[in-house]
Scaffold this motif. Structure first.
Motif, PDB file in Angstrom:
ATOM      1  N   LEU A  13      50.078  41.039  38.613  1.00 21.47           N
ATOM      2  CA  LEU A  13      49.706  40.229  39.371  1.00 21.47           C
ATOM      3  C   LEU A  13      49.796  38.795  40.223  1.00 21.47           C
ATOM      4  O   LEU A  13      51.693  39.449  40.200  1.00 21.47           O
ATOM      5  CB  LEU A  13      49.143  39.116  38.563  1.00 21.47           C
ATOM      6  CG  LEU A  13      47.976  38.472  37.606  1.00 21.47           C
ATOM      7  CD1 LEU A  13      48.302  37.083  36.372  1.00 21.47           C
ATOM      8  CD2 LEU A  13      46.672  39.729  37.322  1.00 21.47           C
ATOM      9  N   LYS A  14      49.506  39.079  41.667  1.00 19.94           N
ATOM     10  CA  LYS A  14      50.389  38.184  42.422  1.00 19.94           C
ATOM     11  C   LYS A  14      50.366  37.254  42.097  1.00 19.94           C
ATOM     12  O   LYS A  14      49.170  36.115  41.354  1.00 19.94           O
ATOM     13  CB  LYS A  14      48.883  38.510  44.128  1.00 19.94           C
ATOM     14  CG  LYS A  14      49.662  39.920  44.403  1.00 19.94           C
ATOM     15  CD  LYS A  14      48.554  39.623  45.669  1.00 19.94           C
ATOM     16  CE  LYS A  14      48.571  41.351  46.350  1.00 19.94           C
ATOM     17  NZ  LYS A  14      50.129  42.221  46.056  1.00 19.94           N
ATOM     18  N   GLN A  17      47.021  34.375  41.389  1.00 23.08           N
ATOM     19  CA  GLN A  17      45.910  34.598  40.806  1.00 23.08           C
ATOM     20  C   GLN A  17      45.566  34.221  39.448  1.00 23.08           C
ATOM     21  O   GLN A  17      46.754  33.531  38.542  1.00 23.08           O
ATOM     22  CB  GLN A  17      45.537  36.394  40.768  1.00 23.08           C
ATOM     23  CG  GLN A  17      46.103  37.207  42.483  1.00 23.08           C
ATOM     24  CD  GLN A  17      45.861  38.713  41.961  1.00 23.08           C
ATOM     25  OE1 GLN A  17      46.849  39.319  41.296  1.00 23.08           O
ATOM     26  NE2 GLN A  17      45.229  39.179  43.007  1.00 23.08           N
ATOM     27  N   SER A  18      44.166  34.442  38.658  1.00 21.16           N
ATOM     28  CA  SER A  18      44.176  34.098  37.364  1.00 21.16           C
ATOM     29  C   SER A  18      43.495  35.619  36.762  1.00 21.16           C
ATOM     30  O   SER A  18      43.179  36.157  37.681  1.00 21.16           O
ATOM     31  CB  SER A  18      43.351  33.022  37.313  1.00 21.16           C
ATOM     32  OG  SER A  18      41.467  33.490  38.468  1.00 21.16           O
ATOM     33  N   MET A  19      44.104  34.858  35.252  1.00 19.88           N
ATOM     34  CA  MET A  19      43.587  36.029  34.844  1.00 19.88           C
ATOM     35  C   MET A  19      43.461  35.472  33.099  1.00 19.88           C
ATOM     36  O   MET A  19      43.841  34.272  32.506  1.00 19.88           O
ATOM     37  CB  MET A  19      44.778  37.559  34.715  1.00 19.88           C
ATOM     38  CG  MET A  19      45.360  37.311  33.555  1.00 19.88           C
ATOM     39  SD  MET A  19      46.999  38.858  33.290  1.00 19.88           S
ATOM     40  CE  MET A  19      45.192  39.640  32.185  1.00 19.88           C
ATOM     41  N   SER A  80      46.196  29.832  37.276  1.00 22.50           N
ATOM     42  CA  SER A  80      46.883  30.099  38.351  1.00 22.50           C
ATOM     43  C   SER A  80      48.572  30.376  37.987  1.00 22.50           C
ATOM     44  O   SER A  80      49.767  29.888  38.262  1.00 22.50           O
ATOM     45  CB  SER A  80      47.492  29.127  39.242  1.00 22.50           C
ATOM     46  OG  SER A  80      48.202  29.104  40.699  1.00 22.50           O
TER      47      SER A  80
END
Lengths: 114, 112
Positions: A13-14, A17-19, A80
């Motif tokens: 992820l950068k 970003q969310s996940m 985030s």
């Protein structure tokens, strides 16, 4: 009988970003847990769910949220992502939320945040 | 002081020797202790648990608990190269009962 499964196995992820990390168990266990494992730090509990419908903070909950979707599934969300969240994440389950019970671990998710 | 402490090692023993892994804990109220084995790149798996003072044997593994000294150990007899892994000691948090404290693990290498 798959035990505890986790998806994805790897993720990059950068920052910002969310996940969502997914976890499911097919052992009819009541309790489920999310841990992170970092070199030299051991396993640290992020959140746990003693039973369906309940969730509680563990040792390092900041920056994470969880959902106990049903008895089988327990997801972990990073809203985030930050580089400090680079880690290996393990989901685990146990028969009931008592300390005497063995925990069964999933295969882990290796997350890198750049 | 951490709730559960282990010597991180690494510990190296020759094949066939006894490997001794140690763990200390800070909460005198702790009643049960668990040893997990974790191969590199894999998830932890339980190999032993112990509730009572004294020794508990399971095959080549013996767990020892001394509550007065707040000390728990794992002995592996006739060590095999397949025993090479990191061993994690764990104890439940006494007040909640739903959380475990894990040590940082001891890395064991068994040399053929």
């Amino acid at each position: 009988n798959a035990g505890v499964t986790q998806t994805p196995k790897f993720q990059v992820l950068k920052t910002g970003q969310s996940m969502t990390l997914q976890c499911a168990q097919d052992m009819n266990h009541n309790s489920m847990y999310w841990y992170r494992q970092d070199p030299g730090m051991g396993l640290r509990l992020i959140y746990y769910s003693a039973s369906e419908g309940t969730t509680d903070k563990g040792e390092v909950p900041n920056g994470y949220n969880v959902s106990r979707l049903n008895k089988r599934e327990f997801s972990l969300r990073l809203e985030s992502a930050a580089p400090s969240q680079t880690s290996v994440y393990f989901c685990a389950s146990s028969i009931r939320g008592r300390a005497s019970q063995e925990q069964y671990f999933g295969p882990g998710t290796r997350l890198t945040v750049t | 002081q951490k709730e559960v402490e282990q010597n991180s090692g690494p510990l190296s023993v020759p094949e066939g020797a006894i490997a001794s892994l140690n763990c200390t804990y800070s909460d005198r109220g702790s009643q049960s202790f668990f040893w997990y084995r974790q191969y590199s790149g894999k998830s932890p798996e339980l190999i032993m648990f112990i509730y009572s003072n004294g020794d508990k044997e399971d095959g080549r593994f013996t767990a020892q608990l001394n509550k007065a000294s707040q000390y728990v150990s794992l002995l592996i007899r006739d060590s095999q190269p397949s025993d090479s892994a990191t061993y994690l000691c764990a104890a439940p948090r006494v007040d909640t009962g739903n959380q475990f404290y894990f040590g940082t693990g001891t890395s064991l290498t068994v040399i053929p």
